[in-house]
Design a protein around this motif. Structure first.
Motif, PDB file in Angstrom:
ATOM      1  N   VAL A 142       8.566  -0.809   9.445  1.00  0.00           N
ATOM      2  CA  VAL A 142       8.652  -0.916  10.890  1.00  0.00           C
ATOM      3  C   VAL A 142       8.236   0.399  11.534  1.00  0.00           C
ATOM      4  O   VAL A 142       8.736   1.452  11.163  1.00  0.00           O
ATOM      5  N   GLY A 143       7.321   0.344  12.435  1.00  0.00           N
ATOM      6  CA  GLY A 143       6.896   1.565  13.110  1.00  0.00           C
ATOM      7  C   GLY A 143       6.412   1.252  14.504  1.00  0.00           C
ATOM      8  O   GLY A 143       5.590   0.363  14.696  1.00  0.00           O
ATOM      9  N   GLU A 144       6.947   1.970  15.473  1.00  0.00           N
ATOM     10  CA  GLU A 144       6.515   1.738  16.849  1.00  0.00           C
ATOM     11  C   GLU A 144       5.171   2.432  17.088  1.00  0.00           C
ATOM     12  O   GLU A 144       4.689   3.192  16.235  1.00  0.00           O
ATOM     13  N   THR A 145       4.610   2.188  18.273  1.00  0.00           N
ATOM     14  CA  THR A 145       3.328   2.813  18.635  1.00  0.00           C
ATOM     15  C   THR A 145       3.396   4.325  18.465  1.00  0.00           C
ATOM     16  O   THR A 145       4.381   4.938  18.845  1.00  0.00           O
ATOM     17  N   GLY A 146       2.362   4.880  17.897  1.00  0.00           N
ATOM     18  CA  GLY A 146       2.302   6.320  17.755  1.00  0.00           C
ATOM     19  C   GLY A 146       2.973   6.838  16.490  1.00  0.00           C
ATOM     20  O   GLY A 146       3.028   8.043  16.269  1.00  0.00           O
ATOM     21  N   SER A 147       3.464   5.929  15.632  1.00  0.00           N
ATOM     22  CA  SER A 147       4.110   6.391  14.395  1.00  0.00           C
ATOM     23  C   SER A 147       3.072   6.772  13.347  1.00  0.00           C
ATOM     24  O   SER A 147       3.374   7.493  12.402  1.00  0.00           O
ATOM     25  N   GLY A 148       1.852   6.268  13.496  1.00  0.00           N
ATOM     26  CA  GLY A 148       0.796   6.574  12.535  1.00  0.00           C
ATOM     27  C   GLY A 148       0.772   5.645  11.335  1.00  0.00           C
ATOM     28  O   GLY A 148       0.053   5.886  10.369  1.00  0.00           O
ATOM     29  N   LYS A 149       1.506   4.543  11.389  1.00  0.00           N
ATOM     30  CA  LYS A 149       1.604   3.678  10.203  1.00  0.00           C
ATOM     31  C   LYS A 149       0.264   3.075   9.797  1.00  0.00           C
ATOM     32  O   LYS A 149      -0.046   2.994   8.611  1.00  0.00           O
ATOM     33  N   THR A 150      -0.551   2.693  10.781  1.00  0.00           N
ATOM     34  CA  THR A 150      -1.797   1.989  10.458  1.00  0.00           C
ATOM     35  C   THR A 150      -2.786   2.881   9.709  1.00  0.00           C
ATOM     36  O   THR A 150      -3.497   2.416   8.823  1.00  0.00           O
ATOM     37  N   THR A 151      -2.824   4.167  10.061  1.00  0.00           N
ATOM     38  CA  THR A 151      -3.756   5.048   9.358  1.00  0.00           C
ATOM     39  C   THR A 151      -3.141   5.637   8.086  1.00  0.00           C
ATOM     40  O   THR A 151      -3.854   5.842   7.114  1.00  0.00           O
ATOM     41  N   GLN A 152      -1.835   5.894   8.078  1.00  0.00           N
ATOM     42  CA  GLN A 152      -1.248   6.643   6.958  1.00  0.00           C
ATOM     43  C   GLN A 152      -0.775   5.775   5.785  1.00  0.00           C
ATOM     44  O   GLN A 152      -1.038   6.097   4.629  1.00  0.00           O
ATOM     45  N   ILE A 153      -0.055   4.680   6.105  1.00  0.00           N
ATOM     46  CA  ILE A 153       0.524   3.884   5.009  1.00  0.00           C
ATOM     47  C   ILE A 153      -0.531   3.411   4.004  1.00  0.00           C
ATOM     48  O   ILE A 153      -0.337   3.556   2.790  1.00  0.00           O
ATOM     49  N   PRO A 154      -1.676   2.891   4.468  1.00  0.00           N
ATOM     50  CA  PRO A 154      -2.672   2.479   3.473  1.00  0.00           C
ATOM     51  C   PRO A 154      -3.134   3.646   2.579  1.00  0.00           C
ATOM     52  O   PRO A 154      -3.402   3.444   1.392  1.00  0.00           O
ATOM     53  N   GLN A 155      -3.175   4.853   3.123  1.00  0.00           N
ATOM     54  CA  GLN A 155      -3.549   6.006   2.290  1.00  0.00           C
ATOM     55  C   GLN A 155      -2.456   6.308   1.266  1.00  0.00           C
ATOM     56  O   GLN A 155      -2.751   6.575   0.102  1.00  0.00           O
ATOM     57  N   PHE A 156      -1.189   6.273   1.710  1.00  0.00           N
ATOM     58  CA  PHE A 156      -0.083   6.488   0.760  1.00  0.00           C
ATOM     59  C   PHE A 156      -0.183   5.475  -0.378  1.00  0.00           C
ATOM     60  O   PHE A 156      -0.018   5.803  -1.549  1.00  0.00           O
ATOM     61  N   VAL A 157      -0.450   4.232   0.001  1.00  0.00           N
ATOM     62  CA  VAL A 157      -0.536   3.170  -1.012  1.00  0.00           C
ATOM     63  C   VAL A 157      -1.658   3.474  -2.001  1.00  0.00           C
ATOM     64  O   VAL A 157      -1.509   3.279  -3.207  1.00  0.00           O
ATOM     65  N   CYS A 158      -2.769   3.985  -1.505  1.00  0.00           N
ATOM     66  CA  CYS A 158      -3.885   4.313  -2.411  1.00  0.00           C
ATOM     67  C   CYS A 158      -3.485   5.412  -3.397  1.00  0.00           C
ATOM     68  O   CYS A 158      -3.845   5.351  -4.576  1.00  0.00           O
ATOM     69  N   TYR A 159      -2.753   6.426  -2.925  1.00  0.00           N
ATOM     70  CA  TYR A 159      -2.303   7.474  -3.850  1.00  0.00           C
ATOM     71  C   TYR A 159      -1.383   6.890  -4.911  1.00  0.00           C
ATOM     72  O   TYR A 159      -1.361   7.345  -6.050  1.00  0.00           O
ATOM     73  N   SER A 160      -0.616   5.854  -4.531  1.00  0.00           N
ATOM     74  CA  SER A 160       0.299   5.248  -5.493  1.00  0.00           C
ATOM     75  C   SER A 160      -0.430   4.304  -6.454  1.00  0.00           C
ATOM     76  O   SER A 160      -0.240   4.351  -7.659  1.00  0.00           O
ATOM     77  N   ASP A 161      -1.294   3.467  -5.910  1.00  0.00           N
ATOM     78  CA  ASP A 161      -1.986   2.463  -6.731  1.00  0.00           C
ATOM     79  C   ASP A 161      -3.126   3.059  -7.560  1.00  0.00           C
ATOM     80  O   ASP A 161      -3.457   2.546  -8.622  1.00  0.00           O
TER      81      ASP A 161
END
Length: 740
Positions: free
Chosen positions: A73-92
Motif C-alpha cells: 500500500v502506498g499513497e501518491t508520492g511514495s515512489g512505489k511504482t518506480t522503486q518496488i519493481p526494481q527491488f523485485v529485480c534485485y531479489s529475483d
DNA sequence: AGCATGGAT
C-alpha cells in the motif's frame, strides 16, 4: 504476446527529456567530466533516497522473500511504482535466467511508458533493452535482454490467453489495483489461481490504502490475511471546504467559486472538475466573459486569467496546453495572472498538472452503467465516490499546501457518497470477458473466484449472446469458432461478423468497417463550423447505411494518401483514421494466423448486399423494426422504442435495420444504422429468430409474413438449403461466388 | 431531431 512476434511493431525510442529535473540536464556531448558524471549519479540516487518507499526496502525484501503473494500500500508520492519493481529485480535476478522477466502492469498506456523511461534512467540502462514497456501497437522490449517490463493490464490479460501459466514471469506486480479496471480484476482472479499451480511465481498487488484489507482477505492463501507492506505518501496538506447548503446548479456554482478564488485567494492555479466536453467548453466561455467584466470594473485588483479545457477527445497537442504557464500580470507590479484547467475526470488519475493549488469539485462525473435487463450500457452523470473526492482533493497538494472547494455539504459527503466507485466489472457488459474466461477453461463463470462477483444476470446475458453467436455451446464450453473469436481484440459480434465475412466474399470490406467501428469517432464538428462540417460529411455519406459510409470514409482517406489537408478540409480526425488503419492491420494479421481469407466482390451492388448480410451474422440481436409512419423504431424482442441518432446519414427510413450501438442521451438512440432484409434474419440467425418463442407484436407478425413468402420460394427451388453460416466455422477454401 | 467519459485489446 511474445515480443518476437512480427504482430507487434517496435516504436522509435522516446527522446531524452530535456527538463531541468533530468539528471543529465545541461550535458553537452564530448565535454563531460568525471565530476559531472558523479554529480548526475549522486543526483539520481539522492532523488531515490528521498522517496518514502526507499526507507522500507529491507522490510519489503524480507516480506517478499518469505511470501508468495504480498499486498503493498502506498499513497501518491511514495515512489512505489518506480522503486518496488526494481527491488523485485534485485531479489529475483531475472537476468540470470534467460528470458525471465518481472512484469508490472498499469491501467494506462502513458503511465506504462513514462514510468519505464524513468526507471531505465535510474538503472542506467537504455529503454527498450533491459527495461522496457509493452502495450497495444507498441512493443519496446527486447526478447532475451528485457528483465523488467511495464505493460498495460489489458496487454497482460491478452498474454494469459495464449500462455495461461505465464511461464516467462518470475514476479507479476499489479499496480493501481484500487482502480479496479476490468482487466486488473480478471487478472487478480487468474493470478490467485495460478499461484497454486506455480509455486515459484510471486505476486505483488499494489493499491491505495482504502482497499488494502479487501485485497489482503482476497489473497489469503497462506493464512487469514495476505501480508501487507505500508508506505506513507509524500504530499502537502489540503484544506477542504464544503458548502453550507446543497447547490441546485453545480455548473453555475462552480463558475462562481472559480471567480471567488480568483478575486480573493493568493496565487496558484485552479483545477475544476466537470463532466463532459460541452459543459467544459460552455464553462470556459462563461468564465472568460465574467472575468472580462471584473477586469473592466476593477482593473487594479483583478489579474488576467486563462481557461484551459481538458478532455480525452482533444488531441495530445491541445492537451499540452494544460502545462502552459499562467498569464503574466498586465503591469509589472499588477495582480498576478492565473490558470484555470477545466477537466473531466481524466485529470483525476491520468494526467497530473503541476502548480495546482486550488481544486473545485462539484462532485459529479459521467460513468457507464450497464443494465443487463435491457442489455444497455449508458453514460450517466452520477455523484462520485468518497475515494474519488479524496483523489480530486489530493490534486491540490502536489507542489505545496492547497485548498479544495467541494460544492456539496459535509453531511452529503458523509452520508450520500459511496465509499468507493463500483468496480468496472459490476458496471460493464461482460461479453468479451466471458469469452476470455471460457478460453482459459473457466466453465463455471458464476462461481469463478472474483474479487467482486458480477451480477449473475450480467453473466447470463453475456453467455446468452455468446451462445447465439455459436461461440459457446449449450453446455457452456467454448466452440472452435469461439476460440478464434476470443483471439480478436473485438466485441464478439464484430469478431463473428469478421470471421464469417469470407463466406460472403466481403472480408476486405468488413475488416475496414470493423476497424472503423473500433476507432474513435472520425467526425469533427467544431461548434463554430457546424454547418460546414455537416456539409463535408454529407459529401462522404452513403445513404444506404452508416456502415457503408464508414467504409467510404476510410477508403477515401487511403485514396487521398493519408493527406492531412484532405482530412482537415473534410472535417475528419486524422488521428482517428490513423488509429483505424492501425487496428485494421492488427486484425489482418490475426486473420492471417487463422487463414481467414481477404476477399472482395467485384459487382458493387452485390458487394453492398453481401456486406449487409455479414452484418446480420454478427449483429442479429441488434435489429430494430419500423413502427408506424414516422421515424419510430422498436428493437426486436426487447421492444425498446428508439430513434436514429442525429448523426445517421440513412435517409430512407427502411423497415428493418441493424445498429451498432444503443445510446441513451437525451432520448434512446441507435447509432450507426444500416438497412437489412428480414429474410436474412431468418436465414442467418434461425435460433434467435425462432418465431415459436418470439414475443407477440407487430415485429413477429411481419416476420411471419416473411417466413410464409420464404416457404413459397423454397417450394419453387430458390433456396440452396445449405447450413446457415451463422452457426458454422468459415470454410477455408470457398468458391468465389456470393451466397444467393 | 439535435450529437454526452475514460481506460484497455
Amino acid at each position: 504476446m511474445p515480443s518476437d512476434n512480427p504482430y507487434y511493431t517496435r516504436a522509435p525510442p522516446v527522446p531524452k527529456s530535456l527538463g531541468t529535473k533530468d539528471p543529465l540536464f545541461g550535458f553537452l556531448p564530448r565535454t563531460i567530466t568525471g565530476k559531472q558524471v558523479l554529480a548526475a549519479m549522486k543526483k539520481i540516487l539522492e532523488t531515490r533516497k528521498k522517496l518514502p518507499v526507499f526507507g522500507q526496502m529491507d522490510e519489503f525484501l524480507k516480506m517478499f522473500t518469505n511470501n508468495q503473494i504480498i499486498i503493498m500500500v502506498g499513497e501518491t508520492g511514495s515512489g512505489k511504482t518506480t522503486q518496488i519493481p526494481q527491488f523485485v529485480c534485485y531479489s529475483d535476478l531475472p537476468h540470470l535466467n534467460k528470458g525471465q522477466l518481472v512484469a508490472c502492469t498499469q491501467p494506462r498506456r502513458v503511465a506504462a511508458m513514462s514510468v519505464a523511461k524513468r526507471v531505465a534512467d535510474e538503472m542506467d540502462v537504455s529503454l527498450g533493452k533491459e527495461v522496457g514497456y509493452s502495450m497495444r501497437f507498441e512493443d519496446m522490449t527486447e526478447p532475451g535482454s528485457t528483465f523488467l517490463k511495464y505493460m498495460t493490464d489489458g496487454m497482460l490479460l491478452r498474454e494469459v490467453l495464449n500462455d495461461p501459466d505465464l511461464k516467462r514471469y518470475s514476479t507479476i506486480i499489479l499496480d493501481e489495483a484500487h482502480e479496479r479496471t476490468l482487466a486488473t480484476d480478471i487478472l487478480m482472479g487468474l493470478l490467485k489461481n495460478l499461484a497454486k499451480r506455480r509455486s515459484n511465481l510471486k505476486i505483488v498487488v499494489m493499491s491505495a490504502t482504502l482497499d488494502a484489507q479487501k485485497f489482503q482477505r482476497y489473497f489469503s492463501i497462506a493464512g487469514p490475511n495476505a501480508p501487507l507492506v505500508k508506505v506513507p505518501g509524500r504530499t502537502h496538506p489540503v484544506e477542504v471546504f464544503y458548502t453550507l447548503e446543497p447547490e441546485p446548479d453545480y455548473v453555475e456554482a462552480a463558475i462562481r467559486t472559480v471567480l471567488m478564488i480568483h478575486r480573493a485567494e493568493g496565487p496558484g492555479d485552479i483545477l475544476l472538475f466537470l463532466t463532459g466536453e460541452e459543459e467544459i467548453e460552455d464553462a470556459c466561455r462563461k468564465i472568460k466573459l465574467d472575468v472580462d467584466d471584473l477586469v473592466k470594473q476593477d482593473p487594479d485588483s483583478v489579474g488576467p486569467l486563462i481557461c484551459i479545457p481538458l478532455y480525452s477527445s482533444l488531441s495530445p497537442e491541445q492537451q499540452q496546453h494544460i502545462f502552459d504557464p499562467p498569464p503574466c500580470p498586465r503591469t509589472p507590479d499588477g495582480p498576478s495572472g492565473r490558470k484555470v484547467v477545466i477537466s473531466t475526470n481524466i485529470a483525476e488519475t491520468s494526467l497530473t498538472i503541476d502548480g495546482i493549488v486550488y481544486v473545485v469539485d462539484p462532485g459529479f462525473s459521467k460513468q457507464t452503467v450497464y443494465n443487463p435487463r435491457i442489455r444497455v450500457e449508458s453514460l450517466l452523470v452520477s455523484p462520485i465516490s468518497k475515494a474519488s473526492a479524496q483523489q480530486r482533493t489530493g490534486r491540490a497538494g502536489r507542489t505545496r499546501p492547497g485548498k479544495c472547494f467541494r460544492l456539496y455539504t459535509e453531511k452529503d459527503f458523509m452520508i450520500e457518497l459511496e465509499e468507493q466507485t463500483h468496480p468496472e466489472i459490476l458496471r460493464s457488459n461482460l461479453a468479451n470477458t466471458v469469452l476470455e474466461l471460457a478460453k482459459l477453461g473457466v466453465t463455471d463463470l458464476v462461481h469463478f473466484d472474483y474479487v467482486d462477483a458480477p451480477a449473475p444476470e450480467s453473466l447470463m446475458r453475456a453467455l446468452e449472446l455468446s451462445n447465439y453467436l455459436a461461440a459457446i455451446d449449450d453446455d457452456g464450453a467454448l466452440t472452435p469458432l469461439g476460440a478464434i473469436m476470443a483471439d480478436f481484440p473485438l466485441d464478439p459480434q464484430m469478431a463473428k461478423m469478421l470471421i464469417v465475412s469470407p463466406e460472403f466474399n466481403c472480408s476486405n470490406e468488413i475488416l475496414t468497417i470493423v476497424a472503423m467501428l473500433s476507432a474513435p469517432n472520425v467526425w469533427s464538428r467544431p461548434p463554430n463550423k457546424r454547418k460546414e462540417a455537416d456539409q463535408a460529411k454529407a459529401l462522404l455519406t452513403v445513404s444506404d447505411g452508416d456502415h457503408l459510409t464508414l467504409m467510404n470514409v476510410f477508403n477515401s482517406y487511403m485514396n487521398n494518401k493519408h493527406d492531412r489537408q484532405w482530412c482537415w478540409n473534410n472535417y475528419l480526425s486524422q488521428r482517428a483514421l490513423q488509429q483505424a488503419e492501425n487496428v485494421r492491420s492488427q486484425l489482418q494479421r490475426t486473420m492471417e494466423r487463422y487463414e481467414i481469407e481477404l476477399v472482395t466482390t467485384q459487382d458493387e451492388r452485390k458487394l453492398w448486399q453481401n456486406i449487409r448480410k455479414a452484418l446480420v451474422c454478427g449483429f442479429f440481436m441488434q435489429v430494430a423494426h419500423k413502427e408506424g409512419e414516422k421515424n419510430n423504431y422498436l428493437t426486436v424482442k426487447d421492444n425498446q422504442g428508439v430513434s436514429f441518432h442525429p448523426s445517421s446519414g440513412l435517409d430512407s427510413s427502411p423497415e428493418w435495420v441493424v445498429f451498432n450501438e444503443f445510446v441513451l442521451t437525451t432520448k434512446p438512440y441507435i447509432r450507426t444504422v444500416t438497412e437489412v432484409r428480414p429474410e436474412w434474419l431468418l436465414e442467418y440467425a434461425p435460433n434467435y429468430f425462432d418465431l415459436s418463442t418470439f414475443p407477440h407484436g407487430e415485429t413477429k407478425r411481419a416476420l411471419l409474413r416473411v417466413q410464409k413468402e420464404r416457404a413459397l420460394k423454397v417450394d419453387g427451388g430458390a433456396s440452396n438449403g445449405r447450413n446457415s453460416p451463422a452457426s458454422d466455422l468459415p470454410a477455408k477454401k470457398r468458391k468465389k461466388t456470393a451466397p444467393s
